[in-house]
Scaffold this motif. Structure first.
Motif, mmCIF file in Angstrom:
data_model
loop_
_atom_site.group_PDB
_atom_site.id
_atom_site.type_symbol
_atom_site.label_atom_id
_atom_site.label_comp_id
_atom_site.label_asym_id
_atom_site.label_seq_id
_atom_site.Cartn_x
_atom_site.Cartn_y
_atom_site.Cartn_z
ATOM 1 N N VAL A 87 -50.512 42.722 -80.738
ATOM 2 C CA VAL A 87 -49.263 43.433 -80.490
ATOM 3 C C VAL A 87 -48.127 42.454 -80.224
ATOM 4 O O VAL A 87 -47.025 42.580 -80.777
ATOM 5 C CB VAL A 87 -49.416 44.414 -79.317
ATOM 6 C CG1 VAL A 87 -48.050 44.984 -78.898
ATOM 7 C CG2 VAL A 87 -50.353 45.551 -79.702
ATOM 8 N N MET A 88 -48.380 41.452 -79.385
ATOM 9 C CA MET A 88 -47.325 40.479 -79.092
ATOM 10 C C MET A 88 -46.921 39.706 -80.348
ATOM 11 O O MET A 88 -45.745 39.413 -80.565
ATOM 12 C CB MET A 88 -47.800 39.523 -78.005
ATOM 13 C CG MET A 88 -47.948 40.159 -76.625
ATOM 14 S SD MET A 88 -46.383 40.835 -75.984
ATOM 15 C CE MET A 88 -46.638 42.605 -76.233
ATOM 16 N N TRP A 116 -47.550 47.684 -89.786
ATOM 17 C CA TRP A 116 -46.875 46.539 -89.174
ATOM 18 C C TRP A 116 -47.856 45.598 -88.476
ATOM 19 O O TRP A 116 -47.814 44.378 -88.655
ATOM 20 C CB TRP A 116 -45.849 47.075 -88.177
ATOM 21 C CG TRP A 116 -44.983 46.051 -87.508
ATOM 22 C CD1 TRP A 116 -44.863 44.727 -87.812
ATOM 23 C CD2 TRP A 116 -44.095 46.299 -86.420
ATOM 24 N NE1 TRP A 116 -43.950 44.132 -86.978
ATOM 25 C CE2 TRP A 116 -43.466 45.073 -86.108
ATOM 26 C CE3 TRP A 116 -43.762 47.439 -85.687
ATOM 27 C CZ2 TRP A 116 -42.532 44.959 -85.089
ATOM 28 C CZ3 TRP A 116 -42.832 47.321 -84.674
ATOM 29 C CH2 TRP A 116 -42.224 46.102 -84.370
ATOM 30 N N LEU A 117 -48.777 46.174 -87.708
ATOM 31 C CA LEU A 117 -49.613 45.357 -86.836
ATOM 32 C C LEU A 117 -50.928 44.908 -87.466
ATOM 33 O O LEU A 117 -51.457 43.852 -87.086
ATOM 34 C CB LEU A 117 -49.911 46.128 -85.546
ATOM 35 C CG LEU A 117 -48.705 46.529 -84.688
ATOM 36 C CD1 LEU A 117 -49.166 47.378 -83.515
ATOM 37 C CD2 LEU A 117 -47.941 45.306 -84.207
ATOM 38 N N PHE A 118 -51.483 45.695 -88.406
ATOM 39 C CA PHE A 118 -52.856 45.441 -88.817
ATOM 40 C C PHE A 118 -53.069 45.306 -90.320
ATOM 41 O O PHE A 118 -54.206 45.130 -90.755
ATOM 42 C CB PHE A 118 -53.770 46.549 -88.271
ATOM 43 C CG PHE A 118 -53.669 46.714 -86.778
ATOM 44 C CD1 PHE A 118 -54.185 45.750 -85.930
ATOM 45 C CD2 PHE A 118 -53.030 47.808 -86.220
ATOM 46 C CE1 PHE A 118 -54.082 45.883 -84.556
ATOM 47 C CE2 PHE A 118 -52.910 47.950 -84.852
ATOM 48 C CZ PHE A 118 -53.448 46.979 -84.011
ATOM 49 N N SER A 119 -52.014 45.366 -91.127
ATOM 50 C CA SER A 119 -52.207 45.293 -92.576
ATOM 51 C C SER A 119 -52.600 43.894 -93.042
ATOM 52 O O SER A 119 -53.042 43.723 -94.178
ATOM 53 C CB SER A 119 -50.942 45.736 -93.307
ATOM 54 O OG SER A 119 -49.858 44.864 -93.014
ATOM 55 N N GLY A 159 -56.376 37.112 -90.381
ATOM 56 C CA GLY A 159 -56.113 38.465 -89.953
ATOM 57 C C GLY A 159 -55.813 38.540 -88.474
ATOM 58 O O GLY A 159 -55.389 37.575 -87.851
ATOM 59 N N THR A 160 -56.060 39.702 -87.896
ATOM 60 C CA THR A 160 -55.755 39.927 -86.489
ATOM 61 C C THR A 160 -56.891 39.437 -85.602
ATOM 62 O O THR A 160 -58.020 39.199 -86.051
ATOM 63 C CB THR A 160 -55.537 41.421 -86.224
ATOM 64 O OG1 THR A 160 -56.760 42.132 -86.491
ATOM 65 C CG2 THR A 160 -54.421 41.976 -87.094
ATOM 66 N N LEU A 307 -48.746 47.142 -72.997
ATOM 67 C CA LEU A 307 -48.296 46.965 -74.371
ATOM 68 C C LEU A 307 -47.447 48.138 -74.852
ATOM 69 O O LEU A 307 -46.644 47.987 -75.780
ATOM 70 C CB LEU A 307 -49.504 46.822 -75.310
ATOM 71 C CG LEU A 307 -50.527 45.741 -74.964
ATOM 72 C CD1 LEU A 307 -51.721 45.833 -75.906
ATOM 73 C CD2 LEU A 307 -49.885 44.364 -75.042
ATOM 74 N N VAL A 308 -47.611 49.307 -74.240
ATOM 75 C CA VAL A 308 -47.053 50.541 -74.784
ATOM 76 C C VAL A 308 -45.531 50.556 -74.749
ATOM 77 O O VAL A 308 -44.870 50.791 -75.778
ATOM 78 C CB VAL A 308 -47.631 51.761 -74.037
ATOM 79 C CG1 VAL A 308 -46.910 53.041 -74.458
ATOM 80 C CG2 VAL A 308 -49.125 51.887 -74.315
#
Length: 351
Positions: A87-88, A116-119, A159-160, A307-308
């Motif tokens: 997320v950061m 946005w975060l995981f593609s 990747g992530t 994070l939210v």
């Protein structure tokens, strides 16, 4: 027949599902929902209930048992740390084109966040978080099996951090649990942030914060978490630990705890049905505010709570920068009966 909610927030009315509307109409703070379930919205009693015993594995959402076994604390800790890294990293990278925010909210925002975060994760891991896959049990099982066999280790480091948890699993059982945690963590975060952002957009209406007014936007999100918290109900299985806390609670009764109602308690809030972000001005730690528990309760708080709000702020910044406009009925929207409380509307970016 559905009814308008009693609160008109800056001329924006919300039509709740009938069962939620019935809850909002109750004056009692302890009430029986059915033969084996008691609802509670009293702040002190809720505090006593959650302190009476530790949360059970089956009562956790993301970290409930997976792949036929309990998820150990170390595994859960690694997962939330990896999610935090992702997320950061995402917040500080260019977001996808804003036209992805056009469409039906909060679904459009959920898809946008996942992209946005995981593609960046390799196939088939990236499919684990695709909305079209997660909506189909058959496709989910196919993807899970594919990732179990081939987690994309040849693309290690590209990747992530969450994907790395899958690639680094020591055996098939650990990999199955890592897959389940990837799916649950990404879904819980993206769905929750999208719901929060949608609720905030609706409540703010045309009176949006000025550019660069970060404190004003943050206050609006905390007030949204008070008035329309996505996590509106928490569940506890019954047992002897609760019977001495209130005469209406029997050993066989399950408990439904309602932040949605507690956050509107006039004993703790002035003008409780009004959307007033200014009430958070100068509040250093909103979660220490009595009768305010937007991310759960002590001993069972959402591990991703830190994070939210930052991610929701970034998402709203993108929406505002690209002149997102809400279409449809200008002063009325619906909230269906789902696990996450979220308004529904059509929106389109002007950029």
């Amino acid at each position: 027949m559905e009814e308008l909610a009693p609160a008109a927030v800056r001329d924006h009315c919300v039509v709740y599902a009938p069962r939620i509307q019935d809850l909002l109409a109750r004056e009692e703070k302890v009430f029986r929902i059915d033969a084996t379930t008691v609802g509670v919205s009293d702040f002190r009693l809720i505090s006593d209930i959650v302190a009476a015993r530790p949360v059970l594995a089956s009562e956790r959402s993301v970290y409930k048992p997976a792949a036929g076994a309990d998820i150990h604390h170390d595994s859960a800790t690694r997962t939330i740390r990896a999610l935090g890294q992702d997320v950061m990293a995402g917040i500080h990278t260019p977001p996808p084109p804003a036209h992805g925010l056009s469409g039906a909210w909060p679904d459009a925002a959920t898809t946008y966040l996942r992209e946005w975060l995981f593609s960046s994760d390799p196939l088939p891991i990236s499919l684990l978080s695709k909305r079209g896959v997660t909506r189909s049990n058959t496709l989910s099982r196919i993807v899970d099996r594919a990732v179990t066999v081939w987690p994309g280790s040849d693309l290690e480091g590209r990747g992530t951090a969450l994907a790395e948890q899958i690639r680094g699993a020591s055996d098939t059982q650990d990999r199955k649990q890592a897959i389940a945690l990837y799916r649950r963590a990404t879904a819980t975060l993206c769905d929750g942030v999208a719901a929060l952002a949608a609720n905030a957009l609706w409540l703010m209406g045309p009176a949006r914060p000025q550019e660069g007014a970060r404190a004003e936007l943050t206050a609006a999100l905390w007030e949204t978490l008070r008035l329309l918290p996505p996590a509106w109900m928490l569940f506890r299985k019954g047992g002897d630990a609760y019977t001495g806390l209130h005469p209406d609670i029997r050993p066989e009764d399950d408990l439904a705890l309602f932040p949605l109602l507690m956050h509107r308690d006039p004993d703790h809030w002035s003008d409780p049905l009004e959307f007033r972000p200014e009430r958070w001005a100068g509040v250093a730690d909103p979660e220490r505010t009595p009768a305010f528990m937007p991310f759960g309760f002590d001993g069972a708080r959402c591990w991703a709570k830190h994070l939210v709000v930052p991610l929701a702020e970034r998402l709203l910044d993108i929406a505002f920068d690209n002149r997102l406009v809400i279409h449809g009925t200008p002063h009325e929207t619906h909230i269906p009966l789902r696990s996450l409380l979220s308004v529904r509307f059509e929106a389109e970016t002007g950029a």
